[in-house]
Design a protein around this motif. Structure first.
Motif, mmCIF file in Angstrom:
data_model
loop_
_atom_site.group_PDB
_atom_site.id
_atom_site.type_symbol
_atom_site.label_atom_id
_atom_site.label_comp_id
_atom_site.label_asym_id
_atom_site.label_seq_id
_atom_site.Cartn_x
_atom_site.Cartn_y
_atom_site.Cartn_z
ATOM 1 N N ALA A 95 0.859 -1.178 0.000
ATOM 2 C CA ALA A 95 0.000 0.000 0.000
ATOM 3 C C ALA A 95 0.896 1.227 0.000
ATOM 4 C CB ALA A 95 -0.898 -0.010 1.231
ATOM 5 N N VAL A 96 0.495 2.230 -0.744
ATOM 6 C CA VAL A 96 1.279 3.460 -0.828
ATOM 7 C C VAL A 96 1.485 4.026 0.575
ATOM 8 C CG1 VAL A 96 1.199 5.842 -1.646
ATOM 9 C CG2 VAL A 96 0.547 3.978 -3.157
ATOM 10 N N ASN A 97 2.698 4.449 0.830
ATOM 11 C CA ASN A 97 3.081 5.029 2.127
ATOM 12 C C ASN A 97 3.151 4.009 3.253
ATOM 13 O OD1 ASN A 97 3.314 7.630 1.034
ATOM 14 N ND2 ASN A 97 1.125 7.969 1.278
ATOM 15 N N THR A 98 3.239 2.741 2.903
ATOM 16 C CA THR A 98 3.564 1.727 3.909
ATOM 17 C C THR A 98 4.808 0.981 3.449
ATOM 18 O OG1 THR A 98 2.315 -0.112 2.949
ATOM 19 C CG2 THR A 98 1.111 1.407 4.372
ATOM 20 N N ASP A 99 5.451 0.316 4.389
ATOM 21 C CA ASP A 99 6.683 -0.397 4.066
ATOM 22 C C ASP A 99 6.438 -1.863 3.738
ATOM 23 O OD1 ASP A 99 8.011 1.324 6.897
ATOM 24 O OD2 ASP A 99 8.031 1.941 4.791
ATOM 25 N N MET B 31 15.649 2.240 5.410
ATOM 26 C CA MET B 31 14.770 1.096 5.642
ATOM 27 C C MET B 31 15.506 -0.205 5.379
ATOM 28 S SD MET B 31 12.230 2.975 6.342
ATOM 29 C CE MET B 31 11.055 1.663 6.650
ATOM 30 N N MET B 32 15.468 -1.093 6.368
ATOM 31 C CA MET B 32 15.979 -2.460 6.193
ATOM 32 C C MET B 32 14.930 -3.418 6.726
ATOM 33 S SD MET B 32 20.055 -2.277 7.104
ATOM 34 C CE MET B 32 20.455 -3.869 6.394
ATOM 35 N N PHE B 33 14.815 -4.535 6.066
ATOM 36 C CA PHE B 33 13.773 -5.497 6.394
ATOM 37 C C PHE B 33 14.361 -6.910 6.442
ATOM 38 C CE2 PHE B 33 10.484 -2.384 5.456
ATOM 39 C CZ PHE B 33 11.074 -1.591 4.489
ATOM 40 N N TRP B 34 13.687 -7.759 7.214
ATOM 41 C CA TRP B 34 14.056 -9.178 7.253
ATOM 42 C C TRP B 34 12.840 -10.014 6.868
ATOM 43 C CZ3 TRP B 34 18.803 -11.097 7.625
ATOM 44 C CH2 TRP B 34 19.818 -10.284 8.149
ATOM 45 N N ILE B 46 9.313 -10.611 8.370
ATOM 46 C CA ILE B 46 9.473 -10.867 9.800
ATOM 47 C C ILE B 46 9.379 -9.544 10.564
ATOM 48 C CG2 ILE B 46 11.078 -11.631 11.599
ATOM 49 C CD1 ILE B 46 12.295 -13.535 9.493
ATOM 50 N N ALA B 47 10.201 -8.583 10.132
ATOM 51 C CA ALA B 47 10.269 -7.321 10.875
ATOM 52 C C ALA B 47 10.968 -6.259 10.044
ATOM 53 C CB ALA B 47 11.005 -7.509 12.188
ATOM 54 N N GLY B 98 14.758 4.444 -3.339
ATOM 55 C CA GLY B 98 13.824 5.229 -4.138
ATOM 56 C C GLY B 98 13.370 6.435 -3.351
ATOM 57 N N ALA B 99 12.450 7.184 -3.922
ATOM 58 C CA ALA B 99 12.035 8.462 -3.348
ATOM 59 C C ALA B 99 11.559 8.321 -1.906
ATOM 60 C CB ALA B 99 10.929 9.073 -4.208
ATOM 61 N N ASN B 100 10.769 7.345 -1.628
ATOM 62 C CA ASN B 100 10.266 7.114 -0.272
ATOM 63 C C ASN B 100 10.731 5.781 0.286
ATOM 64 O OD1 ASN B 100 8.648 9.547 -0.159
ATOM 65 N ND2 ASN B 100 7.311 8.550 -1.654
ATOM 66 N N GLY B 101 11.804 5.265 -0.271
ATOM 67 C CA GLY B 101 12.273 3.948 0.158
ATOM 68 C C GLY B 101 11.290 2.864 -0.183
#
Lengths: 113, 115
Positions: A95-99, B31-34, B46-47, B98-101
């Motif tokens: 979703a836009v603006n979510t990670d 931003m980093m993700f697992w 996961i997180a 990117g622009a907003n990660g």
């Protein structure tokens, strides 16, 4: 909750055949859409993405995908596949603006010479 | 896109032990993700590894089982604690760019087998 469906789990094609892999998502708001590819023994790579604008997006290696908002779909296409396209393909949505990136279950493509 | 490396690339561990997986990026990222990819299944988040604060865990994942560190903008670790065979998976880190990660790029993954 968001979800992504890839209805083709395993696709087998001969070289030069055309390819279309289905991807449908469930989410009522604005989304970003992605296709990733994982070649045998390699890591996940971004194939193409759609954020806004022209709903037909082109990616690497001759792939393209079309966003059809009314159908909540983002199908991947290639007019003529090659043996080197053998890989697993994942559709993903956030979703836009979510990670949070939600992945489909993947489609395994096998291309025979 | 950033170049992402993970260590180890694979490991075989005994039940009840813990393994720490490292993720290194060649540039600073917010931003980093697992993620986890169980055999025959898709990727599950996961997180989110937050720099300077605790990680944000998804439903079904807890800090005691998967502690995460993010000491700076280029590095993160994920520990799989008190392992059981059900933890056998590929563990991947990703970074948002990117622009907003909002475009994620993935590392090569760590293939974990728990006996």
């Amino acid at each position: 909750a968001q979800s992504v469906s890839q209805h083709n789990h395993h696709v087998i094609l001969s070289e030069a055949a055309s390819l279309e892999l289905g991807c449908n998502y469930s989410y009522g708001g604005t989304v970003n859409l992605f296709w990733y590819v994982q070649y045998p023994g390699q890591h996940l790579q971004l194939l193409l993405k759609y954020f806004s604008g022209d709903p037909l997006v082109k990616g690497i290696k001759g792939f393209e995908a079309e966003f059809i908002k009314s159908k909540f779909s983002f199908n991947l296409r290639k007019p003529s596949v090659q043996w080197s396209d053998t890989a697993e393909y994942f559709c993903a949505v956030n979703a836009v603006n979510t990670d949070k990136l939600i992945f489909g279950t993947g489609t395994r493509l096998q291309v025979f010479p | 896109s950033a170049v992402i490396s993970q260590k180890p690339s694979r490991d075989i561990c005994q039940r009840g032990t813990s393994l720490t997986i490292q993720c290194q990026v060649d540039s600073q990222v917010t931003m980093m993700f697992w993620y986890r990819q169980q055999p025959g299944q898709s990727l599950t988040l996961i997180a989110t590894a937050n720099q300077g604060s605790e990680a944000t865990y998804e439903s079904g994942f807890v800090i005691d089982k998967f502690p995460i560190s993010r000491p700076n903008l280029t590095f993160s670790t994920l520990t799989v604690s008190n392992m059981s065979p059900e933890d056998s998976s590929i563990y991947l880190c990703s970074v948002g760019q990117g622009a907003n990660g909002d475009t994620q790029y993935f590392g090569p993954g760590t293939r974990l087998t728990v006996l």
